[in-house]
Design a protein around this motif. Structure first.
Motif, PDB file in Angstrom:
ATOM      1  N   GLU A  10      42.043  45.769  50.433  1.00  0.00           N
ATOM      2  CA  GLU A  10      41.946  44.362  50.800  1.00  0.00           C
ATOM      3  C   GLU A  10      40.504  43.954  51.101  1.00  0.00           C
ATOM      4  O   GLU A  10      40.182  42.754  51.147  1.00  0.00           O
ATOM      5  N   ASP A  13      35.944  43.249  46.722  1.00  0.00           N
ATOM      6  CA  ASP A  13      35.810  42.056  45.891  1.00  0.00           C
ATOM      7  C   ASP A  13      36.145  42.444  44.452  1.00  0.00           C
ATOM      8  O   ASP A  13      35.375  43.114  43.772  1.00  0.00           O
ATOM      9  N   PHE A  14      37.319  42.022  43.993  1.00  0.00           N
ATOM     10  CA  PHE A  14      37.789  42.401  42.663  1.00  0.00           C
ATOM     11  C   PHE A  14      37.413  41.390  41.584  1.00  0.00           C
ATOM     12  O   PHE A  14      37.938  41.442  40.469  1.00  0.00           O
ATOM     13  N   THR A  15      36.519  40.491  41.879  1.00  0.00           N
ATOM     14  CA  THR A  15      36.120  39.494  40.895  1.00  0.00           C
ATOM     15  C   THR A  15      35.582  40.167  39.633  1.00  0.00           C
ATOM     16  O   THR A  15      34.714  41.040  39.705  1.00  0.00           O
ATOM     17  N   HIS A 228      48.507  47.709  45.896  1.00  0.00           N
ATOM     18  CA  HIS A 228      48.286  46.622  46.848  1.00  0.00           C
ATOM     19  C   HIS A 228      48.650  45.316  46.144  1.00  0.00           C
ATOM     20  O   HIS A 228      48.574  45.217  44.912  1.00  0.00           O
ATOM     21  N   LYS A 229      49.048  44.309  46.896  1.00  0.00           N
ATOM     22  CA  LYS A 229      49.486  43.051  46.291  1.00  0.00           C
ATOM     23  C   LYS A 229      48.403  42.394  45.435  1.00  0.00           C
ATOM     24  O   LYS A 229      48.716  41.603  44.536  1.00  0.00           O
ATOM     25  N   SER A 230      47.141  42.723  45.680  1.00  0.00           N
ATOM     26  CA  SER A 230      46.054  42.169  44.869  1.00  0.00           C
ATOM     27  C   SER A 230      46.106  42.657  43.423  1.00  0.00           C
ATOM     28  O   SER A 230      45.476  42.057  42.538  1.00  0.00           O
ATOM     29  N   ASP A 231      46.866  43.714  43.149  1.00  0.00           N
ATOM     30  CA  ASP A 231      46.954  44.225  41.781  1.00  0.00           C
ATOM     31  C   ASP A 231      47.443  43.153  40.818  1.00  0.00           C
ATOM     32  O   ASP A 231      47.004  43.102  39.663  1.00  0.00           O
ATOM     33  N   THR A 233      47.179  39.715  41.109  1.00  0.00           N
ATOM     34  CA  THR A 233      46.182  38.666  40.862  1.00  0.00           C
ATOM     35  C   THR A 233      45.036  39.206  40.015  1.00  0.00           C
ATOM     36  O   THR A 233      44.447  38.468  39.215  1.00  0.00           O
ATOM     37  N   ARG A 234      44.733  40.477  40.156  1.00  0.00           N
ATOM     38  CA  ARG A 234      43.712  41.089  39.301  1.00  0.00           C
ATOM     39  C   ARG A 234      44.158  41.063  37.846  1.00  0.00           C
ATOM     40  O   ARG A 234      43.350  40.806  36.936  1.00  0.00           O
ATOM     41  N   ASP A 237      43.625  37.708  36.356  1.00  0.00           N
ATOM     42  CA  ASP A 237      42.224  37.498  35.964  1.00  0.00           C
ATOM     43  C   ASP A 237      41.931  38.145  34.605  1.00  0.00           C
ATOM     44  O   ASP A 237      41.173  37.581  33.795  1.00  0.00           O
TER      45      ASP A 237
END
Length: 299
Positions: A10, A13-15, A228-231, A233-234, A237
């Motif tokens: 978390e 920065d996965f930008t 992780h839940k960001s997977d 949204t990544r 992108d």
């Protein structure tokens, strides 16, 4: 896959960084007008962690896997060169149109480190790997983390030696390949001139590898989720970026989903394929899982 694992994803920065200035040039220069071919898969098929994927009682995991996905990133070939009959069995039990994207034996990349003996190992590897026939996709070579630019001459020799009838992608993990601009440009141009794909790696702990420089009309992406839940949204992108590249001329997408713990890989892959179909007009089969693709175990 433990590579790039962090304790607190978390905080990362996965930008996805902007395209390298040469990437649109490469795509426009090498487009043929053909329809974009898309292959999406997991890294392996026979892991115990994939509990949410295989129906109870499944006896042949590859046979079932290949009904749900159109490709596999074949990591098993990194650890050993299998007997010839094993490649023939893999080829024969998968349906038409399925592709294997096998990893080069570590004898080339890690044990021999691209020396003279590594060329002999590559020949032995290709002798049996070629038995996959029309189901052989791009072979990929992953170098050791400590294989740096001081080994430039070995890279040049290997690239020039490689038989061009076999598509190849290469992954470099030493930071100096990318932080030294002169070194990076020489590497990119070597790969481009020899029609070799520059692998794109998206993992939490190694954001320095996110160079976004394509060297041929192929996006070979190794995506490592962080459980992780960001997977999710990544992945959104990536769909946006691949769609942009397709509009420029990208004709080959090879996207493979890893996880630090692999139990989530089929769910992430199913989500990615579903969104890719919607965004880019693809018609890929959405793999069946025991949970809906948008519902991850860490939601």
């Amino acid at each position: 896959m433990k590579f790039g694992k962090v304790d607190h994803p978390e905080l990362i920065d996965f930008t996805i960084p902007p395209d390298h200035q040469e990437t649109p040039v490469v795509l426009k220069k090498n487009k043929t007008g053909a329809d974009t071919k898309v292959f999406v898969g997991c890294a392996k098929w026979n892991r115990q962690e994939l509990k949410n994927f295989y129906p109870r009682g499944t006896k042949d995991e590859l046979a079932y896997y290949s009904t749900q996905f159109n490709s596999i990133e074949l990591n098993a070939t990194f650890y050993r060169i299998f007997p010839a009959e094993q490649y023939e069995k893999w080829r024969d039990k998968t349906p038409e149109g399925f592709k294997f994207f096998p990893k080069m034996t570590n004898e080339v990349s890690h044990l021999r480190r691209m020396n003279d003996k590594a060329l002999e190992a590559a020949d032995r590897y290709l002798e049996v790997t070629s038995l996959l026939g029309d189901k052989l996709g791009t072979i990929f070579l992953q170098m050791h983390n400590n294989f740096g630019p001081k080994n430039w001459d070995r890279v040049v020799r290997f690239v020039e030696y490689w038989p061009k009838e076999f598509p190849l992608a290469m992954e470099f993990r030493h930071t100096d390949w990318f932080t030294d601009e002169k070194v990076a440009q020489e590497l990119y141009h070597l790969l481009e001139e020899n029609n070799i794909a520059n692998i794109l790696v998206d993992t939490a702990g190694r954001r320095d590898l996110m160079h976004m420089r394509l060297t041929k009309n192929e996006a070979f992406v190794r995506y490592v989720g962080a459980n992780h839940k960001s997977d999710y949204t990544r992945l959104d992108d990536w769909i946006a970026r691949l769609s942009t590249w397709k509009s420029i001329g990208l004709e080959n997408i090879h996207f493979f989903v890893h996880q630090n713990l692999e139990l989530e890989s089929p769910l992430l892959s199913a989500y990615f394929i579903e969104q890719l179909n919607a965004k880019m007009g693809c018609d890929l089969h959405i793999p069946k899982t025991t949970l809906p693709p948008e519902k991850g175990l860490f939601d």
